[in-house]
Design an enzyme around this catalytic site. Structure first.
Site, PDB file in Angstrom:
ATOM      1  CB  SER A 135      -0.897   0.026   1.242  1.00 56.54           C
ATOM      2  OG  SER A 135      -1.651  -1.144   1.340  1.00 56.54           O
ATOM      3  CD  GLU A 250      -3.400  -9.940   2.923  1.00 50.25           C
ATOM      4  OE1 GLU A 250      -2.246  -9.699   2.557  1.00 50.25           O
ATOM      5  OE2 GLU A 250      -4.277  -9.066   3.056  1.00 50.25           O
TER       6      GLU A 250
HETATM    7  C1  LIG Z   1      -4.898  -3.874  10.075  1.00 50.49           C
HETATM    8  C2  LIG Z   1      -4.321  -3.525   8.731  1.00 50.49           C
HETATM    9  C3  LIG Z   1      -3.156  -4.126   8.289  1.00 50.49           C
HETATM   10  C4  LIG Z   1      -2.587  -3.768   7.062  1.00 50.49           C
HETATM   11  N1  LIG Z   1      -1.383  -4.326   6.708  1.00 50.49           N
HETATM   12  C5  LIG Z   1      -0.797  -3.933   5.544  1.00 50.49           C
HETATM   13  C6  LIG Z   1       0.494  -4.432   5.196  1.00 50.49           C
HETATM   14  O1  LIG Z   1       1.131  -5.187   5.952  1.00 50.49           O
HETATM   15  N2  LIG Z   1       1.049  -4.034   4.018  1.00 50.49           N
HETATM   16  C7  LIG Z   1       0.399  -3.181   3.171  1.00 50.49           C
HETATM   17  O2  LIG Z   1       0.944  -2.884   2.107  1.00 50.49           O
HETATM   18  N3  LIG Z   1      -0.825  -2.664   3.486  1.00 50.49           N
HETATM   19  C8  LIG Z   1      -1.426  -3.019   4.649  1.00 50.49           C
HETATM   20  N4  LIG Z   1      -2.652  -2.490   4.999  1.00 50.49           N
HETATM   21  C9  LIG Z   1      -3.272  -1.512   4.117  1.00 50.49           C
HETATM   22  C10 LIG Z   1      -4.532  -2.018   3.413  1.00 50.49           C
HETATM   23  O3  LIG Z   1      -4.200  -2.977   2.433  1.00 50.49           O
HETATM   24  C11 LIG Z   1      -5.237  -0.797   2.815  1.00 50.49           C
HETATM   25  O4  LIG Z   1      -5.634   0.033   3.893  1.00 50.49           O
HETATM   26  C12 LIG Z   1      -6.447  -1.210   2.023  1.00 50.49           C
HETATM   27  O5  LIG Z   1      -6.044  -1.823   0.832  1.00 50.49           O
HETATM   28  C13 LIG Z   1      -7.323   0.019   1.672  1.00 50.49           C
HETATM   29  O6  LIG Z   1      -6.565   1.004   1.060  1.00 50.49           O
HETATM   30  P1  LIG Z   1      -6.589   2.514   1.569  1.00 50.49           P
HETATM   31  O7  LIG Z   1      -6.394   2.526   3.048  1.00 50.49           O
HETATM   32  O8  LIG Z   1      -5.659   3.286   0.723  1.00 50.49           O
HETATM   33  O9  LIG Z   1      -8.073   3.014   1.319  1.00 50.49           O
HETATM   34  P2  LIG Z   1      -8.674   3.463  -0.086  1.00 50.49           P
HETATM   35  O10 LIG Z   1      -8.453   2.415  -1.112  1.00 50.49           O
HETATM   36  O11 LIG Z   1      -8.208   4.836  -0.402  1.00 50.49           O
HETATM   37  O12 LIG Z   1     -10.220   3.503   0.250  1.00 50.49           O
HETATM   38  C14 LIG Z   1     -10.836   4.625   0.926  1.00 50.49           C
HETATM   39  C15 LIG Z   1     -12.332   4.358   0.967  1.00 50.49           C
HETATM   40  O13 LIG Z   1     -12.850   4.280  -0.378  1.00 50.49           O
HETATM   41  C16 LIG Z   1     -13.531   3.043  -0.569  1.00 50.49           C
HETATM   42  N5  LIG Z   1     -13.300   2.555  -1.932  1.00 50.49           N
HETATM   43  C17 LIG Z   1     -12.100   2.421  -2.566  1.00 50.49           C
HETATM   44  N6  LIG Z   1     -12.282   1.921  -3.801  1.00 50.49           N
HETATM   45  C18 LIG Z   1     -13.612   1.719  -3.948  1.00 50.49           C
HETATM   46  C19 LIG Z   1     -14.432   1.204  -5.018  1.00 50.49           C
HETATM   47  N7  LIG Z   1     -13.896   0.794  -6.163  1.00 50.49           N
HETATM   48  N8  LIG Z   1     -15.764   1.144  -4.807  1.00 50.49           N
HETATM   49  C20 LIG Z   1     -16.319   1.539  -3.617  1.00 50.49           C
HETATM   50  N9  LIG Z   1     -15.605   2.041  -2.580  1.00 50.49           N
HETATM   51  C21 LIG Z   1     -14.273   2.124  -2.744  1.00 50.49           C
HETATM   52  C22 LIG Z   1     -12.912   2.091   0.435  1.00 50.49           C
HETATM   53  O14 LIG Z   1     -13.811   1.031   0.743  1.00 50.49           O
HETATM   54  C23 LIG Z   1     -12.670   3.007   1.630  1.00 50.49           C
HETATM   55  O15 LIG Z   1     -13.851   3.159   2.378  1.00 50.49           O
HETATM   56  C24 LIG Z   1      -3.229  -2.808   6.219  1.00 50.49           C
HETATM   57  C25 LIG Z   1      -4.425  -2.194   6.654  1.00 50.49           C
HETATM   58  C26 LIG Z   1      -4.961  -2.522   7.895  1.00 50.49           C
HETATM   59  C27 LIG Z   1      -6.200  -1.804   8.346  1.00 50.49           C
END
Ligand SMILES: Cc1cc2nc3c(=O)[nH]c(=O)nc-3n(C[C@H](O)[C@H](O)[C@H](O)COP(=O)(O)OP(=O)(O)OC[C@H]3O[C@@H](n4cnc5c(N)ncnc54)[C@H](O)[C@@H]3O)c2cc1C
Length: 388
Positions: A135, A250
């Site tokens: 991410s 995963e």
């Molecule tokens: C406990 C935890 C552990 C994690 N561990 C890791 C790790 O080890 N390595 C790593 O790389 N990442 C990790 N992550 C990150 C995780 O993979 C991302 O947070 C996740 O993929 C969401 O991306 P974002 O936070 O950028 O949110 P965004 O993708 O920006 O989303 C923001 C909002 O928009 C909504 N949204 C996005 N796209 C759409 C769509 N197409 N349609 C409708 N709604 C949408 C989402 O549901 C969310 O509500 C972790 C996250 C958590 C919470």
């Protein structure tokens, strides 16, 4: 509903249960539901390291791996039994879970023999901890938009960019890092995967404190980091395939999530029978009874989803979109359990284990695919609805 397990799985159960009875000591290694703040507490980290080594040295850290890399080539049912028995004993799994469960399958599928021999043994023992660098601030759900850049320069790639939400980032020795190697190619085709030594100059890791007060996550900054080209996992510009292998494994982890949920529901039911409120046992409160019934049914539903996924695997059907459904149900159920704990215990639910759960559940609707993204997958691939 329970199914009969094959004889080999039951014989593995007996063997592993006996081993756990002899070797697992909750005071020494910690309990599964007390695995929090690992990253913050050197003592907890050391306990988990020792438990990882103990499991590994007995052949129980990576049972699904082939025997040549220290696993036991365990089939699906043995893996189910393994999760059930750890759970029954209240024992934690391996510390290096991201490496063992998610990253190792990618190394086995896409790595060179040299990479397998170099990385898998210390990963299995937890001697080298791994994190996933996927991410970025502007690439989460839409992971293929990632922009961390790797430019080939002589025998190295020069890496610049930023990763975020990296679980174990601050304690990791190695990172499975996704980078953009061809910015001109369509976005899924210009990505590569590098196995990066976290000790290289130019890597800065900053812990992120979550609402629970723990530093589970970090941001990782890469500034002109010279990563040897030999760190490439799979062919250049085919990192998306590697990433999909990691994410598929995963998602496969959802099969055992019902164990934790159903244990918590059982605890809530027991608490409701012994907690007194307003002159009567809490379990007699009709509103609370409805809430308890809801989480109980959700837990049973999750178990059925898991059984369906396991049965599919046994019949040669790879895990499909039902893992998204299970992830969705699990995160919602955990959130409902937290609400019920509040209903039942009142302000006391805001401290200790329940207190932590009640805020941590927010993360479960995001980690491993957000609720909205999983709903889209279920809508399109399970229900066959058109893209919105
Ligand atoms: C406990 C935890 C552990 C994690 N561990 C890791 C790790 O080890 N390595 C790593 O790389 N990442 C990790 N992550 C990150 C995780 O993979 C991302 O947070 C996740 O993929 C969401 O991306 P974002 O936070 O950028 O949110 P965004 O993708 O920006 O989303 C923001 C909002 O928009 C909504 N949204 C996005 N796209 C759409 C769509 N197409 N349609 C409708 N709604 C949408 C989402 O549901 C969310 O509500 C972790 C996250 C958590 C919470």
């Amino acid at each position: 509903m329970n199914f009969d397990y094959p004889a080999e799985a039951e014989s593995f159960r007996a063997e592993f249960r006996a081993w756990l009875e002899e070797h697992y000591d909750a005071d020494r290694f910690g309990a599964s539901d007390a695995v929090m703040g690992i990253v913050d507490s050197p003592d907890a980290l050391e306990r988990m390291r020792e438990w990882n080594r103990t499991l590994a040295d007995a052949g129980y850290a990576a049972i699904a791996w082939p025997a040549e890399y220290g696993g036991r080539g365990a089939g699906v049912m043995e893996q189910v039994v393994y999760a059930e028995e750890l759970h029954r004993a209240g024992a934690p799994g391996t510390l290096n879970v991201i490496g063992i469960a998610n990253i190792a399958p990618s190394i086995m599928e896409h790595g060179t023999e040299e990479q397998k021999r170099r990385f898998l043994p210390p990963m299995r023992r937890g001697d080298e901890i791994w994190c996933q660098g996927f991410s970025e601030p502007d690439a989460g759900s839409d992971l293929a938009s990632l922009s961390t850049r790797a430019v080939a320069d002589g025998a190295d790639y020069v890496v610049n960019g930023e990763k975020v939400w990296n679980t174990f980032g601050t304690i990791a020795h190695w990172c499975e890092l996704l980078v953009r190697t061809d910015p001109e190619a369509p976005k899924h085709r210009g990505i590569s995967c590098l196995l990066v030594d976290m000790g290289l100059p130019g890597i800065e890791t900053c812990p992120l404190t979550t609402i629970t007060g723990e530093n589970e996550f970090s941001e990782i900054f890469f500034t002109d980091v010279r990563v040897p080209r030999s760190a490439l996992l799979g062919p250049e510009n085919e990192g998306w395939r590697v990433a999909m292998t990691t994410l598929t494994y995963e998602r496969g982890g959802v099969a055992s999530l019902h164990l934790g949920v159903r244990k918590k529901v059982a605890e809530l039911l027991a608490l409701a029978r012994t907690t007194h409120r307003g002159g009567r046992v809490a379990a007699d409160d009709p509103v609370l009874r409805q809430s308890l019934a809801r989480v109980y049914l959700e837990g049973e539903y999750l178990k059925l989803l898991s059984d369906r996924a396991v049965s599919g695997l046994l019949h040669g059907r790879p895990a499909g979109p039902e893992t998204s459904l299970a992830k969705l149900v699990w995160s919602q159920c955990e959130s409902h359990i937290a609400e019920v704990a509040g209903q039942l215990l009142g302000p006391a639910a805001n401290t200790g284990r329940w207190g932590r759960d009640r805020v941590y559940v927010r993360a479960l609707s995001i980690a491993g695919g957000t609720t909205q993204v999983n709903k889209n997958i279920v809508a399109q691939r399970v229900l066959g609805l058109p893209r919105g």
